[in-house]
Design a protein around this motif. Structure first.
Motif, PDB file in Angstrom:
ATOM      1  N   PRO A  80       0.815  -1.225   0.000  1.00 24.93           N
ATOM      2  CA  PRO A  80       0.000   0.000   0.000  1.00 24.93           C
ATOM      3  C   PRO A  80       0.846   1.272   0.000  1.00 24.93           C
ATOM      4  CG  PRO A  80      -0.831  -1.571   1.614  1.00 24.93           C
ATOM      5  CD  PRO A  80       0.490  -2.084   1.156  1.00 24.93           C
ATOM      6  N   ARG A  81       1.990   1.236   0.640  1.00 22.38           N
ATOM      7  CA  ARG A  81       2.871   2.401   0.644  1.00 22.38           C
ATOM      8  C   ARG A  81       3.456   2.645  -0.742  1.00 22.38           C
ATOM      9  NH1 ARG A  81       6.334   1.312   6.108  1.00 22.38           N
ATOM     10  NH2 ARG A  81       7.222   3.372   5.668  1.00 22.38           N
ATOM     11  N   LEU A  82       3.720   1.576  -1.478  1.00 23.92           N
ATOM     12  CA  LEU A  82       4.187   1.731  -2.855  1.00 23.92           C
ATOM     13  C   LEU A  82       3.114   2.373  -3.724  1.00 23.92           C
ATOM     14  CD1 LEU A  82       5.979  -1.695  -3.465  1.00 23.92           C
ATOM     15  CD2 LEU A  82       7.052   0.523  -3.079  1.00 23.92           C
ATOM     16  N   ALA A  83       1.870   1.998  -3.487  1.00 28.76           N
ATOM     17  CA  ALA A  83       0.775   2.595  -4.247  1.00 28.76           C
ATOM     18  C   ALA A  83       0.733   4.109  -4.014  1.00 28.76           C
ATOM     19  CB  ALA A  83      -0.550   1.953  -3.850  1.00 28.76           C
ATOM     20  N   GLU A  84       0.972   4.529  -2.786  1.00 33.56           N
ATOM     21  CA  GLU A  84       0.989   5.964  -2.480  1.00 33.56           C
ATOM     22  C   GLU A  84       2.182   6.647  -3.140  1.00 33.56           C
ATOM     23  OE1 GLU A  84       0.985   6.405   1.717  1.00 33.56           O
ATOM     24  OE2 GLU A  84      -0.974   5.438   2.018  1.00 33.56           O
ATOM     25  N   LEU A  85       3.347   6.010  -3.089  1.00 29.03           N
ATOM     26  CA  LEU A  85       4.557   6.607  -3.651  1.00 29.03           C
ATOM     27  C   LEU A  85       4.477   6.765  -5.160  1.00 29.03           C
ATOM     28  CD1 LEU A  85       7.336   4.712  -1.629  1.00 29.03           C
ATOM     29  CD2 LEU A  85       6.825   7.158  -1.506  1.00 29.03           C
ATOM     30  N   THR A  86       3.986   5.735  -5.832  1.00 32.08           N
ATOM     31  CA  THR A  86       4.016   5.745  -7.295  1.00 32.08           C
ATOM     32  C   THR A  86       2.856   6.511  -7.912  1.00 32.08           C
ATOM     33  OG1 THR A  86       2.824   3.626  -7.442  1.00 32.08           O
ATOM     34  CG2 THR A  86       5.216   3.528  -7.331  1.00 32.08           C
ATOM     35  N   GLY A  87       1.807   6.739  -7.142  1.00 30.29           N
ATOM     36  CA  GLY A  87       0.670   7.494  -7.653  1.00 30.29           C
ATOM     37  C   GLY A  87      -0.183   6.685  -8.611  1.00 30.29           C
ATOM     38  N   SER A  88      -1.146   7.346  -9.212  1.00 29.81           N
ATOM     39  CA  SER A  88      -2.132   6.650 -10.045  1.00 29.81           C
ATOM     40  C   SER A  88      -1.613   6.299 -11.434  1.00 29.81           C
ATOM     41  CB  SER A  88      -3.387   7.521 -10.194  1.00 29.81           C
ATOM     42  OG  SER A  88      -3.053   8.771 -10.802  1.00 29.81           O
ATOM     43  N   GLY A  89      -0.546   6.958 -11.878  1.00 30.24           N
ATOM     44  CA  GLY A  89      -0.144   6.766 -13.272  1.00 30.24           C
ATOM     45  C   GLY A  89       1.018   5.845 -13.512  1.00 30.24           C
ATOM     46  N   GLY A  90       1.777   5.504 -12.465  1.00 33.59           N
ATOM     47  CA  GLY A  90       3.033   4.829 -12.734  1.00 33.59           C
ATOM     48  C   GLY A  90       3.069   3.353 -12.435  1.00 33.59           C
ATOM     49  N   GLY A  91       2.895   3.002 -11.179  1.00 34.16           N
ATOM     50  CA  GLY A  91       3.101   1.626 -10.776  1.00 34.16           C
ATOM     51  C   GLY A  91       4.584   1.303 -10.736  1.00 34.16           C
ATOM     52  N   ILE A  92       4.892   0.020 -10.609  1.00 33.73           N
ATOM     53  CA  ILE A  92       6.271  -0.443 -10.549  1.00 33.73           C
ATOM     54  C   ILE A  92       6.694  -0.892 -11.945  1.00 33.73           C
ATOM     55  CG2 ILE A  92       7.849  -2.148  -9.560  1.00 33.73           C
ATOM     56  CD1 ILE A  92       6.905  -0.055  -7.553  1.00 33.73           C
ATOM     57  N   ARG A  93       7.615  -0.165 -12.544  1.00 32.29           N
ATOM     58  CA  ARG A  93       8.090  -0.514 -13.891  1.00 32.29           C
ATOM     59  C   ARG A  93       9.034  -1.707 -13.837  1.00 32.29           C
ATOM     60  NH1 ARG A  93       8.420   1.394 -19.372  1.00 32.29           N
ATOM     61  NH2 ARG A  93       9.922  -0.018 -20.334  1.00 32.29           N
ATOM     62  N   ILE A  94       9.871  -1.779 -12.770  1.00 35.38           N
ATOM     63  CA  ILE A  94      10.896  -2.816 -12.688  1.00 35.38           C
ATOM     64  C   ILE A  94      10.879  -3.425 -11.286  1.00 35.38           C
ATOM     65  CG2 ILE A  94      13.355  -3.346 -12.939  1.00 35.38           C
ATOM     66  CD1 ILE A  94      13.474  -0.531 -14.454  1.00 35.38           C
ATOM     67  N   LEU A  95      10.669  -4.735 -11.211  1.00 35.76           N
ATOM     68  CA  LEU A  95      10.762  -5.479  -9.956  1.00 35.76           C
ATOM     69  C   LEU A  95      12.004  -6.347 -10.012  1.00 35.76           C
ATOM     70  CD1 LEU A  95       9.734  -6.623  -7.241  1.00 35.76           C
ATOM     71  CD2 LEU A  95       8.344  -8.248  -8.560  1.00 35.76           C
ATOM     72  N   VAL A  96      12.887  -6.176  -9.043  1.00 37.10           N
ATOM     73  CA  VAL A  96      14.139  -6.940  -8.992  1.00 37.10           C
ATOM     74  C   VAL A  96      14.140  -7.799  -7.735  1.00 37.10           C
ATOM     75  CG1 VAL A  96      16.650  -6.810  -8.860  1.00 37.10           C
ATOM     76  CG2 VAL A  96      15.388  -5.137 -10.239  1.00 37.10           C
ATOM     77  N   HIS A  97      14.308  -9.103  -7.921  1.00 34.94           N
ATOM     78  CA  HIS A  97      14.372 -10.052  -6.806  1.00 34.94           C
ATOM     79  C   HIS A  97      15.828 -10.473  -6.656  1.00 34.94           C
ATOM     80  CE1 HIS A  97      13.999 -13.939  -4.721  1.00 34.94           C
ATOM     81  NE2 HIS A  97      12.822 -13.534  -4.296  1.00 34.94           N
ATOM     82  N   SER A  98      16.498  -9.934  -5.639  1.00 33.78           N
ATOM     83  CA  SER A  98      17.912 -10.222  -5.417  1.00 33.78           C
ATOM     84  C   SER A  98      18.132 -10.576  -3.949  1.00 33.78           C
ATOM     85  CB  SER A  98      18.770  -9.009  -5.813  1.00 33.78           C
ATOM     86  OG  SER A  98      20.147  -9.278  -5.679  1.00 33.78           O
ATOM     87  N   LEU A  99      17.432 -11.599  -3.498  1.00 31.23           N
ATOM     88  CA  LEU A  99      17.507 -12.026  -2.101  1.00 31.23           C
ATOM     89  C   LEU A  99      18.493 -13.183  -1.968  1.00 31.23           C
ATOM     90  CD1 LEU A  99      13.727 -11.912  -1.123  1.00 31.23           C
ATOM     91  CD2 LEU A  99      15.478 -10.148  -0.793  1.00 31.23           C
ATOM     92  N   ALA A 100      19.506 -12.999  -1.142  1.00 35.57           N
ATOM     93  CA  ALA A 100      20.563 -13.994  -0.991  1.00 35.57           C
ATOM     94  C   ALA A 100      20.694 -14.382   0.467  1.00 35.57           C
ATOM     95  CB  ALA A 100      21.879 -13.442  -1.521  1.00 35.57           C
ATOM     96  N   PHE A 101      19.647 -14.987   1.003  1.00 37.67           N
ATOM     97  CA  PHE A 101      19.672 -15.433   2.396  1.00 37.67           C
ATOM     98  C   PHE A 101      19.166 -16.868   2.445  1.00 37.67           C
ATOM     99  CE2 PHE A 101      17.926 -16.023   6.659  1.00 37.67           C
ATOM    100  CZ  PHE A 101      18.986 -15.588   7.438  1.00 37.67           C
TER     101      PHE A 101
END
Length: 271
Positions: A80-101
């Motif tokens: 939900p915080r990402l939705a607020e940050l990106t606003g109504s027009g953008g969304g997440i253009r790039i999702l990177v999964h780099s978890l090394a645990f």
């Protein structure tokens, strides 16, 4: 001159060090705003604040969340915080999964290790390093934050086809991750979203240094790479930026080597 990615948003899971950090900085140089998730102790606070400051110095927004990226509660809080940050027009253009645990314990007893891997360790490694990609994609998609033209990248390794005494659980997780990438690519094709795994060559990162056999592995990789050097985090960051500049989803469902031909040259001698 406007850059192709300028003003868009990226979500980087594992943004505080190694390849994830390099990707966050590389995308910031392209004008991409960065939302990062990392899981670190207080001892690294100043170091991570320096990363955030460096990103912001490039003229973009940076919001880092210190939380367990594999936890459902983290997604429930951050999406939900990402939705607020990106606003109504953008969304997440790039999702990177780099978890090394993940656990670095052999499957069976051997000299130098007190215990063999447990079911809890296996399940944790698979959940963090593979299944969490599916869960984040599901939640971002449900929130309307992954749209046509978006790119999803998951960091894998040559460990899917190689064996080291301590690497079995991580190898299994990376193999599952590549399978998840193929499945997500097929399911998200209708939405115009591309999903690919990036198989970085041997890269000296904090995660690699935790592998008990890392010294010998690094030496062999350096000998095998026809470029005469190891892969650097910036090499992977450049690949992410390059592959993200198009809206096309036709390049999808692949495991793409970003290794300077290291894997192909492994049986030969170069120099």
């Amino acid at each position: 001159m406007l850059k192709p990615l300028e003003g868009s948003w990226s979500m980087v899971l594992g943004a505080s060090s190694g390849i994830g950090r390099a990707i966050a900085l590389g995308l910031a140089r392209e004008g991409v705003h960065i939302a990062g998730v990392h899981f670190d102790t207080a001892s690294r606070t100043e170091e991570i604040e320096a990363v955030v400051d460096e990103i912001r110095s490039l003229g973009v927004e940076a919001h880092f969340f210190n939380a367990n990226a594999a936890a459902r509660a983290t997604r429930a809080d951050i999406v939900p915080r990402l939705a607020e940050l990106t606003g109504s027009g953008g969304g997440i253009r790039i999702l990177v999964h780099s978890l090394a645990f993940g656990t670095l314990v052999p499957f069976t007893p051997r000299e130098g290790w007190d215990k063999q891997v447990s079911s809890r360790q296996l399940e944790m490694t698979l959940d963090v390093m593979a299944n969490s990609l599916v869960y984040w994609t599901q939640d971002l998609l449900a929130a309307g934050l992954l749209r046509s033209g978006a790119k999803v990248f998951a960091m894998t390794s040559a460990g899917t086809s190689q064996a080291l005494p301590s690497y079995g659980a991580v190898s299994a997780a990376k193999s599952a991750l590549e399978s998840h990438v193929r499945q997500l690519a097929c399911e998200l094709a209708v939405s115009g979203i591309a999903v690919n795994a990036l198989r970085a060559g041997t890269t000296v990162t904090p995660a690699l240094r935790r592998i008990p056999e890392h010294a010998g592995y690094i030496e062999r990789a350096a000998e095998n790479n026809p470029h005469g050097r190891l892969t650097r985090p910036d090499d992977v960051a450049e690949a992410v930026a390059l592959l993200s500049r198009t809206d096309s989803s036709w390049l999808t469902g692949n495991t793409i080597g970003v290794d300077g031909a290291e894997l192909h040259a492994a049986a030969g001698a170069w120099g």
